[in-house]
Design a protein around this motif. Structure first.
Motif, PDB file in Angstrom:
ATOM      1  N   VAL A 135      57.721  42.696   5.955  1.00  0.00           N
ATOM      2  CA  VAL A 135      56.457  42.500   6.669  1.00  0.00           C
ATOM      3  C   VAL A 135      55.488  41.994   5.609  1.00  0.00           C
ATOM      4  CG1 VAL A 135      54.656  43.556   8.060  1.00  0.00           C
ATOM      5  CG2 VAL A 135      57.012  44.392   8.241  1.00  0.00           C
ATOM      6  N   ARG A 136      55.146  40.707   5.702  1.00  0.00           N
ATOM      7  CA  ARG A 136      54.372  40.032   4.657  1.00  0.00           C
ATOM      8  C   ARG A 136      52.945  39.719   5.101  1.00  0.00           C
ATOM      9  NH1 ARG A 136      59.641  37.228   4.066  1.00  0.00           N
ATOM     10  NH2 ARG A 136      60.405  37.732   1.982  1.00  0.00           N
ATOM     11  N   HIS A 137      52.155  39.374   4.109  1.00  0.00           N
ATOM     12  CA  HIS A 137      50.788  38.873   4.324  1.00  0.00           C
ATOM     13  C   HIS A 137      49.895  39.871   5.060  1.00  0.00           C
ATOM     14  CE1 HIS A 137      52.452  35.175   2.856  1.00  0.00           C
ATOM     15  NE2 HIS A 137      53.294  35.129   3.857  1.00  0.00           N
ATOM     16  N   LEU A 138      50.059  41.140   4.732  1.00  0.00           N
ATOM     17  CA  LEU A 138      49.202  42.169   5.314  1.00  0.00           C
ATOM     18  C   LEU A 138      47.912  42.223   4.508  1.00  0.00           C
ATOM     19  CD1 LEU A 138      51.946  44.880   5.763  1.00  0.00           C
ATOM     20  CD2 LEU A 138      50.872  43.530   7.580  1.00  0.00           C
ATOM     21  N   THR A 139      46.864  41.735   5.101  1.00  0.00           N
ATOM     22  CA  THR A 139      45.573  41.692   4.418  1.00  0.00           C
ATOM     23  C   THR A 139      44.626  42.699   5.049  1.00  0.00           C
ATOM     24  OG1 THR A 139      44.668  40.002   5.879  1.00  0.00           O
ATOM     25  CG2 THR A 139      45.868  39.233   3.915  1.00  0.00           C
ATOM     26  N   GLY A 140      43.474  42.827   4.447  1.00  0.00           N
ATOM     27  CA  GLY A 140      42.473  43.753   4.940  1.00  0.00           C
ATOM     28  C   GLY A 140      41.529  43.154   5.956  1.00  0.00           C
ATOM     29  N   ILE A 141      41.892  42.024   6.542  1.00  0.00           N
ATOM     30  CA  ILE A 141      41.024  41.415   7.552  1.00  0.00           C
ATOM     31  C   ILE A 141      40.947  42.349   8.754  1.00  0.00           C
ATOM     32  CG2 ILE A 141      40.729  39.490   9.148  1.00  0.00           C
ATOM     33  CD1 ILE A 141      42.136  37.728   7.052  1.00  0.00           C
ATOM     34  N   ASP A 142      39.759  42.754   9.075  1.00  0.00           N
ATOM     35  CA  ASP A 142      39.531  43.656  10.194  1.00  0.00           C
ATOM     36  C   ASP A 142      39.745  42.894  11.502  1.00  0.00           C
ATOM     37  OD1 ASP A 142      38.388  45.219  12.258  1.00  0.00           O
ATOM     38  OD2 ASP A 142      37.083  46.219  10.806  1.00  0.00           O
ATOM     39  N   PRO A 143      40.715  43.314  12.312  1.00  0.00           N
ATOM     40  CA  PRO A 143      40.993  42.567  13.550  1.00  0.00           C
ATOM     41  C   PRO A 143      39.831  42.584  14.535  1.00  0.00           C
ATOM     42  CG  PRO A 143      42.312  44.586  13.448  1.00  0.00           C
ATOM     43  CD  PRO A 143      41.594  44.470  12.147  1.00  0.00           C
ATOM     44  N   ARG A 144      38.948  43.561  14.426  1.00  0.00           N
ATOM     45  CA  ARG A 144      37.806  43.631  15.355  1.00  0.00           C
ATOM     46  C   ARG A 144      36.723  42.634  14.989  1.00  0.00           C
ATOM     47  NH1 ARG A 144      37.095  49.708  14.063  1.00  0.00           N
ATOM     48  NH2 ARG A 144      37.291  48.555  12.140  1.00  0.00           N
ATOM     49  N   THR A 145      36.490  42.457  13.683  1.00  0.00           N
ATOM     50  CA  THR A 145      35.394  41.596  13.253  1.00  0.00           C
ATOM     51  C   THR A 145      35.858  40.257  12.695  1.00  0.00           C
ATOM     52  OG1 THR A 145      35.380  42.449  10.988  1.00  0.00           O
ATOM     53  CG2 THR A 145      34.060  43.650  12.628  1.00  0.00           C
ATOM     54  N   GLY A 146      37.131  40.174  12.283  1.00  0.00           N
ATOM     55  CA  GLY A 146      37.643  38.951  11.670  1.00  0.00           C
ATOM     56  C   GLY A 146      37.239  38.793  10.220  1.00  0.00           C
ATOM     57  N   GLY A 147      36.528  39.775   9.673  1.00  0.00           N
ATOM     58  CA  GLY A 147      36.094  39.707   8.281  1.00  0.00           C
ATOM     59  C   GLY A 147      36.775  40.769   7.433  1.00  0.00           C
TER      60      GLY A 147
END
Length: 107
Positions: free
Chosen positions: A8-20
């Motif tokens: 499972v790759r490319h797990l970033t901290g981008i908040d799915p609710r805000t996109g930031g």
């Protein structure tokens, strides 16, 4: 069920609710782990099943703040860990990216 490793790759901290990206590393790590847990669950696995975790980071100064999250997420599993320093990420404000590996042969 397959005997091939699951990545499972490319797990970033981008908040799915805000996109930031949240401003602090600990919160980005939490978001990335939550995303990883959901992705693993689709294949019937949990974070405790992870056999290897790879962290990509620009700066490790705040990384110790993530340790309680990692202990909670992986329990006694103690996956093999790699930390790679990178010069930056495509997403401005990103501080961490995580890759999770599950090796079904361990079960």
């Amino acid at each position: 069920m397959t005997d091939q490793e699951i990545h499972v790759r490319h797990l970033t901290g981008i908040d799915p609710r805000t996109g930031g990206n949240p401003p602090c590393l600990k919160e980005q790590c939490r978001v990335a782990l939550d995303r990883g847990a959901r992705a693993l669950a689709r294949d019937g696995y949990r974070l405790q099943d992870v056999t290897r975790i790879i962290f990509l980071m620009r700066d490790t100064d705040g990384f110790p703040s993530c340790f309680p999250l990692l202990r909670d997420a992986f329990g006694t599993g103690r996956p093999g860990t790699t930390l790679r320093l990178v010069t930056g990420f495509d997403e401005p404000g990103a501080q961490i990216e995580i890759e999770l590996v599950v090796d079904p042969a361990h079960f």
